[in-house]
Scaffold this motif. Structure first.
Motif, PDB file in Angstrom:
ATOM      1  N   ASP A   1     -15.965   0.924  10.123  1.00 36.93           N
ATOM      2  CA  ASP A   1     -14.640   0.858   9.500  1.00 36.93           C
ATOM      3  C   ASP A   1     -14.244   2.242   9.012  1.00 36.93           C
ATOM      4  O   ASP A   1     -15.068   2.968   8.468  1.00 36.93           O
ATOM      5  CB  ASP A   1     -14.662  -0.053   8.257  1.00 36.93           C
ATOM      6  CG  ASP A   1     -15.130  -1.450   8.561  1.00 36.93           C
ATOM      7  OD1 ASP A   1     -15.666  -2.092   7.633  1.00 36.93           O
ATOM      8  OD2 ASP A   1     -14.967  -1.902   9.689  1.00 36.93           O
ATOM      9  N   SER A   2     -12.953   2.544   9.139  1.00 35.69           N
ATOM     10  CA  SER A   2     -12.450   3.802   8.590  1.00 35.69           C
ATOM     11  C   SER A   2     -10.964   3.665   8.276  1.00 35.69           C
ATOM     12  O   SER A   2     -10.333   2.677   8.663  1.00 35.69           O
ATOM     13  CB  SER A   2     -12.678   4.947   9.582  1.00 35.69           C
ATOM     14  OG  SER A   2     -11.957   4.715  10.779  1.00 35.69           O
ATOM     15  N   GLY A   3     -10.430   4.659   7.592  1.00 27.23           N
ATOM     16  CA  GLY A   3      -8.998   4.705   7.340  1.00 27.23           C
ATOM     17  C   GLY A   3      -8.567   4.308   5.947  1.00 27.23           C
ATOM     18  O   GLY A   3      -7.386   4.389   5.617  1.00 27.23           O
ATOM     19  N   GLY A   4      -9.501   3.865   5.142  1.00 24.69           N
ATOM     20  CA  GLY A   4      -9.129   3.516   3.777  1.00 24.69           C
ATOM     21  C   GLY A   4      -8.788   4.750   2.967  1.00 24.69           C
ATOM     22  O   GLY A   4      -8.935   5.881   3.417  1.00 24.69           O
ATOM     23  N   GLY A   5      -8.314   4.511   1.766  1.00 22.62           N
ATOM     24  CA  GLY A   5      -7.965   5.615   0.889  1.00 22.62           C
ATOM     25  C   GLY A   5      -7.042   5.150  -0.212  1.00 22.62           C
ATOM     26  O   GLY A   5      -6.959   3.964  -0.514  1.00 22.62           O
ATOM     27  N   LEU A   6      -6.352   6.110  -0.775  1.00 22.51           N
ATOM     28  CA  LEU A   6      -5.449   5.856  -1.893  1.00 22.51           C
ATOM     29  C   LEU A   6      -4.013   5.905  -1.392  1.00 22.51           C
ATOM     30  O   LEU A   6      -3.645   6.835  -0.654  1.00 22.51           O
ATOM     31  CB  LEU A   6      -5.662   6.901  -2.979  1.00 22.51           C
ATOM     32  CG  LEU A   6      -4.765   6.829  -4.206  1.00 22.51           C
ATOM     33  CD1 LEU A   6      -5.009   5.529  -4.964  1.00 22.51           C
ATOM     34  CD2 LEU A   6      -5.021   8.040  -5.110  1.00 22.51           C
ATOM     35  N   ALA A   7      -3.223   4.917  -1.762  1.00 21.11           N
ATOM     36  CA  ALA A   7      -1.811   4.885  -1.397  1.00 21.11           C
ATOM     37  C   ALA A   7      -0.995   4.436  -2.603  1.00 21.11           C
ATOM     38  O   ALA A   7      -1.522   3.748  -3.488  1.00 21.11           O
ATOM     39  CB  ALA A   7      -1.569   3.942  -0.225  1.00 21.11           C
ATOM     40  N   GLN A   8       0.252   4.814  -2.615  1.00 23.29           N
ATOM     41  CA  GLN A   8       1.153   4.329  -3.660  1.00 23.29           C
ATOM     42  C   GLN A   8       1.758   2.999  -3.228  1.00 23.29           C
ATOM     43  O   GLN A   8       1.850   2.708  -2.024  1.00 23.29           O
ATOM     44  CB  GLN A   8       2.255   5.349  -3.909  1.00 23.29           C
ATOM     45  CG  GLN A   8       1.771   6.628  -4.557  1.00 23.29           C
ATOM     46  CD  GLN A   8       2.916   7.510  -5.009  1.00 23.29           C
ATOM     47  OE1 GLN A   8       3.974   7.507  -4.396  1.00 23.29           O
ATOM     48  NE2 GLN A   8       2.708   8.254  -6.084  1.00 23.29           N
ATOM     49  N   ALA A   9       2.162   2.227  -4.187  1.00 25.29           N
ATOM     50  CA  ALA A   9       2.849   0.975  -3.879  1.00 25.29           C
ATOM     51  C   ALA A   9       4.056   1.268  -2.987  1.00 25.29           C
ATOM     52  O   ALA A   9       4.799   2.228  -3.222  1.00 25.29           O
ATOM     53  CB  ALA A   9       3.288   0.292  -5.164  1.00 25.29           C
ATOM     54  N   GLY A  10       4.204   0.449  -1.958  1.00 24.69           N
ATOM     55  CA  GLY A  10       5.260   0.659  -0.987  1.00 24.69           C
ATOM     56  C   GLY A  10       4.853   1.541   0.181  1.00 24.69           C
ATOM     57  O   GLY A  10       5.603   1.649   1.162  1.00 24.69           O
TER      58      GLY A  10
END
Length: 125
Positions: A6-15
């Motif tokens: 698995d890859s591609g996770g991280g931190l994102a803002q709402a929206g």
């Protein structure tokens, strides 16, 4: 030895958006339904999406109600990879996301033969 990476996770803002990938090895990929599950802190692991094997030239997908119309699962058999495109992310999408493979994969965890190691998705408000 079968592996799901698995890859591609991280931190994102709402929206915002993220795309997860899961590459399989040592697996006849086209014969397996592929799915994504997630587990938030203190909660049970839950179904997110599933994509079946090819049926009459089409791949059928199923989604949890909580992600329907926001997330899209797809697969590339030539690359032995399944994707999860996540749009309009919400803080409640924060979880560790796990790729899963199974020849009889269902929307419960039954039928899962292999798991990925998980990738963390964090959505800030």
């Amino acid at each position: 030895q079968v592996q799901l990476i698995d890859s591609g996770g991280g931190l994102a803002q709402a929206g915002g958006s993220l795309r997860l990938s899961c590459e399989a090895s040592a697996l006849t990929f086209s014969r397996y339904a592929m799915g994504w599950f997630r587990q938030a802190p203190g909660k049970e692991r839950e179904f997110v999406a599933r994509i079946r094997t090819l049926v009459r030239s089409a791949y059928y997908a199923d989604y949890a109600d909580s992600v329907k119309d926001r997330f899209t699962i797809s697969r590339d058999n030539a690359k032995n990879t399944v994707y999860l495109q996540m749009n309009s992310l919400k803080p409640e999408d924060t979880a560790v996301y796990y790729c899963a493979a199974g020849r009889t994969l269902t929307m419960t965890q039954s039928g899962v033969e292999y798991w990925g190691q998980g990738t963390q998705v964090t959505v800030s408000s």
